[in-house]
Motif scaffolding. Structure first.
Motif, PDB file in Angstrom:
ATOM      1  N   MET A  19       0.812  -1.217   0.000  1.00  0.00           N
ATOM      2  CA  MET A  19       0.000   0.000   0.000  1.00  0.00           C
ATOM      3  C   MET A  19       0.845   1.266   0.000  1.00  0.00           C
ATOM      4  O   MET A  19       0.442   2.295  -0.555  1.00  0.00           O
ATOM      5  CB  MET A  19      -0.950  -0.012   1.204  1.00  0.00           C
ATOM      6  CG  MET A  19      -2.089  -1.013   1.090  1.00  0.00           C
ATOM      7  SD  MET A  19      -3.223  -0.725  -0.309  1.00  0.00           S
ATOM      8  CE  MET A  19      -2.619  -1.942  -1.498  1.00  0.00           C
ATOM      9  N   SER A  20       2.028   1.204   0.596  1.00  0.00           N
ATOM     10  CA  SER A  20       2.881   2.395   0.566  1.00  0.00           C
ATOM     11  C   SER A  20       3.325   2.691  -0.861  1.00  0.00           C
ATOM     12  O   SER A  20       3.317   3.853  -1.298  1.00  0.00           O
ATOM     13  CB  SER A  20       4.089   2.210   1.484  1.00  0.00           C
ATOM     14  OG  SER A  20       4.955   1.191   0.999  1.00  0.00           O
ATOM     15  N   ARG A  21       3.680   1.661  -1.613  1.00  0.00           N
ATOM     16  CA  ARG A  21       4.109   1.867  -3.006  1.00  0.00           C
ATOM     17  C   ARG A  21       2.927   2.219  -3.905  1.00  0.00           C
ATOM     18  O   ARG A  21       3.054   3.049  -4.814  1.00  0.00           O
ATOM     19  CB  ARG A  21       4.820   0.617  -3.511  1.00  0.00           C
ATOM     20  CG  ARG A  21       6.164   0.362  -2.831  1.00  0.00           C
ATOM     21  CD  ARG A  21       7.189   1.392  -3.250  1.00  0.00           C
ATOM     22  NE  ARG A  21       8.415   1.308  -2.468  1.00  0.00           N
ATOM     23  CZ  ARG A  21       9.612   1.666  -2.936  1.00  0.00           C
ATOM     24  NH1 ARG A  21       9.732   2.127  -4.171  1.00  0.00           N
ATOM     25  NH2 ARG A  21      10.678   1.567  -2.157  1.00  0.00           N
ATOM     26  N   PHE A  22       1.786   1.605  -3.680  1.00  0.00           N
ATOM     27  CA  PHE A  22       0.601   1.932  -4.469  1.00  0.00           C
ATOM     28  C   PHE A  22       0.165   3.373  -4.211  1.00  0.00           C
ATOM     29  O   PHE A  22      -0.167   4.116  -5.149  1.00  0.00           O
ATOM     30  CB  PHE A  22      -0.532   0.957  -4.121  1.00  0.00           C
ATOM     31  CG  PHE A  22      -1.845   1.270  -4.789  1.00  0.00           C
ATOM     32  CD1 PHE A  22      -1.916   1.561  -6.145  1.00  0.00           C
ATOM     33  CD2 PHE A  22      -3.021   1.274  -4.049  1.00  0.00           C
ATOM     34  CE1 PHE A  22      -3.141   1.842  -6.760  1.00  0.00           C
ATOM     35  CE2 PHE A  22      -4.247   1.548  -4.649  1.00  0.00           C
ATOM     36  CZ  PHE A  22      -4.308   1.843  -6.007  1.00  0.00           C
ATOM     37  N   GLY A  23       0.172   3.785  -2.952  1.00  0.00           N
ATOM     38  CA  GLY A  23      -0.216   5.159  -2.633  1.00  0.00           C
ATOM     39  C   GLY A  23       0.711   6.178  -3.258  1.00  0.00           C
ATOM     40  O   GLY A  23       0.259   7.209  -3.789  1.00  0.00           O
ATOM     41  N   LYS A  24       2.009   5.925  -3.222  1.00  0.00           N
ATOM     42  CA  LYS A  24       2.973   6.842  -3.844  1.00  0.00           C
ATOM     43  C   LYS A  24       2.734   6.926  -5.351  1.00  0.00           C
ATOM     44  O   LYS A  24       2.743   8.024  -5.940  1.00  0.00           O
ATOM     45  CB  LYS A  24       4.401   6.369  -3.574  1.00  0.00           C
ATOM     46  CG  LYS A  24       4.906   6.620  -2.156  1.00  0.00           C
ATOM     47  CD  LYS A  24       6.362   6.186  -2.018  1.00  0.00           C
ATOM     48  CE  LYS A  24       6.947   6.579  -0.653  1.00  0.00           C
ATOM     49  NZ  LYS A  24       6.350   5.818   0.449  1.00  0.00           N
ATOM     50  N   LEU A  25       2.540   5.766  -5.994  1.00  0.00           N
ATOM     51  CA  LEU A  25       2.299   5.755  -7.435  1.00  0.00           C
ATOM     52  C   LEU A  25       1.009   6.495  -7.767  1.00  0.00           C
ATOM     53  O   LEU A  25       0.953   7.267  -8.739  1.00  0.00           O
ATOM     54  CB  LEU A  25       2.231   4.310  -7.943  1.00  0.00           C
ATOM     55  CG  LEU A  25       1.924   4.123  -9.432  1.00  0.00           C
ATOM     56  CD1 LEU A  25       2.960   4.824 -10.303  1.00  0.00           C
ATOM     57  CD2 LEU A  25       1.843   2.641  -9.782  1.00  0.00           C
ATOM     58  N   ALA A  26      -0.038   6.284  -6.994  1.00  0.00           N
ATOM     59  CA  ALA A  26      -1.301   6.991  -7.235  1.00  0.00           C
ATOM     60  C   ALA A  26      -1.094   8.508  -7.154  1.00  0.00           C
ATOM     61  O   ALA A  26      -1.631   9.264  -7.977  1.00  0.00           O
ATOM     62  CB  ALA A  26      -2.349   6.536  -6.231  1.00  0.00           C
ATOM     63  N   GLY A  27      -0.327   8.950  -6.173  1.00  0.00           N
ATOM     64  CA  GLY A  27      -0.057  10.374  -6.042  1.00  0.00           C
ATOM     65  C   GLY A  27       0.692  10.932  -7.241  1.00  0.00           C
ATOM     66  O   GLY A  27       0.390  12.031  -7.729  1.00  0.00           O
ATOM     67  N   GLU A  28       1.674  10.178  -7.743  1.00  0.00           N
ATOM     68  CA  GLU A  28       2.421  10.614  -8.929  1.00  0.00           C
ATOM     69  C   GLU A  28       1.520  10.709 -10.154  1.00  0.00           C
ATOM     70  O   GLU A  28       1.641  11.636 -10.961  1.00  0.00           O
ATOM     71  CB  GLU A  28       3.574   9.640  -9.184  1.00  0.00           C
ATOM     72  CG  GLU A  28       4.648   9.659  -8.105  1.00  0.00           C
ATOM     73  CD  GLU A  28       5.609   8.478  -8.232  1.00  0.00           C
ATOM     74  OE1 GLU A  28       5.449   7.685  -9.181  1.00  0.00           O
ATOM     75  OE2 GLU A  28       6.503   8.351  -7.362  1.00  0.00           O
ATOM     76  N   LEU A  29       0.604   9.763 -10.282  1.00  0.00           N
ATOM     77  CA  LEU A  29      -0.288   9.773 -11.442  1.00  0.00           C
ATOM     78  C   LEU A  29      -1.283  10.920 -11.364  1.00  0.00           C
ATOM     79  O   LEU A  29      -1.561  11.583 -12.380  1.00  0.00           O
ATOM     80  CB  LEU A  29      -1.022   8.432 -11.531  1.00  0.00           C
ATOM     81  CG  LEU A  29      -0.149   7.220 -11.869  1.00  0.00           C
ATOM     82  CD1 LEU A  29      -0.972   5.926 -11.789  1.00  0.00           C
ATOM     83  CD2 LEU A  29       0.479   7.360 -13.255  1.00  0.00           C
ATOM     84  N   VAL A  30      -1.829  11.181 -10.197  1.00  0.00           N
ATOM     85  CA  VAL A  30      -2.757  12.302 -10.049  1.00  0.00           C
ATOM     86  C   VAL A  30      -2.072  13.611 -10.436  1.00  0.00           C
ATOM     87  O   VAL A  30      -2.650  14.458 -11.133  1.00  0.00           O
ATOM     88  CB  VAL A  30      -3.295  12.363  -8.609  1.00  0.00           C
ATOM     89  CG1 VAL A  30      -4.014  13.686  -8.345  1.00  0.00           C
ATOM     90  CG2 VAL A  30      -4.250  11.199  -8.354  1.00  0.00           C
TER      91      VAL A  30
END
Length: 528
Positions: free
Chosen positions: A246-257
Motif C-alpha cells: 500500500m505504501s508503493r501503491f499510494g505513492k504511485l497513485a499520487g504521482e499519477l494524479v
C-alpha cells in the motif's frame, strides 16, 4: 467444542501479529465433525462422497466482517467485491448479492454467472487482459466497471462505447515497483523475492505506460476513468506485506494524479490477497526445496555408495523429516489487515495531496471470503502399508487432487479431520492420496487416528479455488456441492454422471461405418 486438527502445530509469529478471533462454522461434537448444525458424517451418507460442502452462515459472516472492518478505517463508502473465480456456484453468488456485495470477474462466463443475480452493475469489476471487442461491448452495455490491463485497450473501449453512444466506466490496473517487498513469495517453492514475482507476473500495466494511457482515457469522449486498481494476490500472510504494497501503491497513485493535471479518483480498488484462517497455501513439503534440489540430490546420490541396506536405512530416517509438518501460525485478522492496509494507503495519498473524502474503497477477497466456508468430504477406500525397504503408509480415498486442482497448483496442505473420529488421538502417519492413476498426493505425511475403509476424511479450507478448478482426469465425474445453513442442506451443484463427462464428445459420421473391433479404417478408405 472448538476444532483443532491433529497436525496443527503453528510456527512462531513475527511482526507482532496477534491471533484472530474468527467465528467458525466447524465444531466437534461427541467425536463427530459438524458444519453449522449438521453432522458431516451424515452429510457424506446422505449425499455421497466425494462432496463439497459450503456454509451459507460462514459466507454471510465473512462478507459482513470484511465490510465492517474496512468501513471502520475508511472515511468513504466501502464495496466488498468477492472474486467469483474462487467459487462459481450460483447459490453462493446469490448469497453474496443478497448481502449487497459486488463481484470481481475475469471471463465472459464469470460475468454471465454474476449478472444472473440482481447484483449492482456499478459494483462489478471486469478484470483480465486480452478482452475481445465483443466482450468489451457487452461490458459497456451492462454498465460494469472495466479494469484496463492492456496498453491498446483504451482505444478499443472508446470505439465500442462510441458505437453504443454510452460512457464506459474504467479503471487502470497499475503495477507498482516494490523493491521493499524482499521476503520470499508464497506463490513459489523456490526462494524468490516478492518484488521479482510481481514483476514477472503477467497482470497489471507497467508504470512506463500509465501516464500516457491515463491522459488518453481522460480525453476520450466516451470514457469515464473513475479510478485505479491494484491486485497482487496472496504473496505473504503478513501485515508487513500489506504495509509495503500500500505504501508503493499510494505513492504511485499520487504521482499519477499529479501527472494527470489534478484528476481525482472516484474509486480505489486494492484487490485481494488476504489468507484464509487456516491458510494452506504453499505449505506442502516446505523443506523439499533444500533437501530435494541443489544440495539434496548429490546427498541422496552419495548415500547409494553405502550399499542398499544402509541407503534404505538412511531414507527411512529422511522421509519422516520431509513429510513431518508444522503449519504457519494463524494469520492476522481481517480487522488487522484492514487497519494496516487502509491507514498506510491514506497516509501516502494524503502526503501526495490526493483527497480521499467520499472516494469509494473497493476490495476483492477470494480465498479469504470463501476458504473457511467450505470443506471437502471423502471416504477411505483402503489403507496400504509397507515395511521394506523402509516403512511407509498410504490412505487411499475416493477423491482426487484433480477435484482439488487449485490446491495442487498452489502446493496447499489442507488441514484434515477424520470426521467420524474427530476426538481420537493420532495413531498413524500416512499419505492421504486420491484414486486417480496419478501419484495423486493430497496430503503427505498426514497425522491421523487409526483409519479403516469407510471412514470419512474432511479436508478443511477448500471453499475457494477447489471446486471451480476441478477436472475430469481418468473420466472421473466431478462431485456435487451442498450448501448448508443451520440444520438445512441443499444440493446447489449436482454431481456429474459418466454421461456428463462424455456429453461434449462428437463422433464424425464417417466413423459409424467402421464395423467390428478389428476394422482398419485406412484400408477401408483405400478400398472404397
Amino acid at each position: 467444542m472448538g476444532l483443532r486438527t491433529a497436525d496443527e502445530t503453528p510456527r512462531g509469529r513475527k511482526d507482532n501479529e496477534g491471533p484472530t478471533s474468527q467465528a467458525d462454522c466447524l465444531s466437534t461434537r461427541e467425536g463427530r465433525l459438524y458444519i453449522d448444525e449438521l453432522d458431516t458424517v451424515e452429510l457424506a451418507a446422505r449425499f455421497g462422497t466425494p462432496l463439497f460442502v459450503l456454509s451459507e452462515t460462514q459466507l454471510r459472516r465473512n462478507v459482513r466482517r470484511f465490510r465492517a472492518a474496512f468501513a471502520a478505517e475508511w472515511e468513504g463508502p466501502v464495496d466488498v467485491m468477492p472474486a467469483f473465480k474462487a467459487n462459481t456456484t450460483l447459490a453462493s453468488r446469490r448469497v453474496l448479492t443478497d448481502e449487497g456485495a459486488g463481484a470481481d470477474v475475469y471471463s465472459p462466463g464469470e460475468l454471465e454467472g454474476v449478472l444472473s443475480t440482481p447484483v449492482d452493475r456499478a459494483r462489478v469489476s471486469v478484470n483480465g487482459g486480452g478482452k475481445s471487442r465483443d466482450y468489451l461491448a457487452h461490458c459497456v452495455h451492462e454498465g460494469v466497471r472495466i479494469t484496463v490491463e492492456d496498453v491498446d485497450e483504451i482505444d478499443l473501449i472508446q470505439a465500442v462505447a462510441a458505437e453504443q453512444d454510452r460512457k464506459a466506466k474504467i479503471r487502470l490496473r497499475v503495477k507498482p515497483t516494490v523493491p521493499n517487498l524482499w521476503r520470499p513469495t508464497d506463490f513459489s517453492q523456490l526462494t524468490l523475492p516478492i518484488d521479482l514475482a510481481i514483476q514477472v507476473y503477467k497482470s497489471g500495466i507497467p508504470p512506463e505506460f500509465l501516464v500516457e494511457m491515463g491522459r488518453r482515457a481522460i480525453a476520450a469522449p466516451n470514457i469515464d476513468m473513475v479510478g485505479l486498481h491494484v491486485h497482487q494476490g496472496r504473496h505473504h500472510a503478513s501485515l508487513w506485506f500489506w504495509e509495503g504494497l500500500m505504501s508503493r501503491f499510494g505513492k504511485l497513485a499520487g504521482e499519477l494524479v499529479a501527472a494527470w493535471d489534478g484528476w481525482q479518483p472516484q474509486e480505489i480498488d486494492i484487490g485481494g490477497g488476504w489468507p484464509s484462517p487456516r491458510d494452506p497455501l504453499n505449505e506442502e513439503l516446505p523443506r523439499s526445496e533444500f533437501v530435494l534440489t541443489a544440495l539434496g540430490f548429490p546427498l541422496l546420490a552419495g548415500l547409494r555408495g553405502l550399499g542398499a541396506r544402509l541407503y534404505h536405512r538412511a531414507l527411512a530416517g529422511l522421509v519422516p523429516v520431509l513429510s513431518s509438518h508444522r503449519f504457519r501460525a494463524t494469520p492476522p485478522s481481517i480487522e488487522q489487515y484492514a487497519a494496516t492496509s487502509v491507514r498506510t494507503l491514506r497516509r501516502e495519498l494524503q502526503a501526495a495531496r490526493v483527497s480521499t473524502a467520499g472516494v469509494r474503497l473497493q476490495i476483492e477477497p477470494g480465498r479469504s471470503m470463501y476458504g473457511d466456508a467450505g470443506i471437502h468430504l471423502a471416504r477411505v477406500k483402503t489403507v496400504k502399508r509397507q515395511s521394506q525397504p523402509f516403512p511407509y503408509a498410504w490412505v487411499l480415498t475416493d477423491t482426487t487432487t484433480f477435484f482439488l486442482a487449485g490446491g495442487h497448483f498452489e502446493r496447499s496442505r489442507f488441514r484434515h479431520v477424520v470426521a467420524n473420529k474427530a476426538d481420537r488421538p493420532v495413531a498413524m502417519t500416512a499419505d492421504l492420496v486420491g484414486h486417480s492413476c496419478f501419484a495423486d498426493q493430497i496430503v503427505l505425511g498426514a497425522r491421523l487416528p487409526e483409519v479403516v475403509p469407510g471412514d470419512v476424511i474432511a479436508l478443511l479450507e477448500t471453499g475457494a479455488y477447489q471446486e471451480s478448478s476441478a477436472s475430469n482426469f481418468n473420466a472421473l465425474p466431478r462431485p456435487a456441492t451442498v450448501m448448508v445453513c443451520g440444520d438445512q442442506a441443499d444440493v446447489v451443484r449436482r454431481a456429474e454422471t459418466v454421461e456428463d463427462v462424455y456429453r461434449r464428445d462428437l463422433t464424425p459420421s464417417r466413423m459409424h461405418r467402421f464395423q467390428g473391433a478389428h476394422s482398419d479404417p485406412v484400408a477401408m478408405e483405400i478400398q472404397s
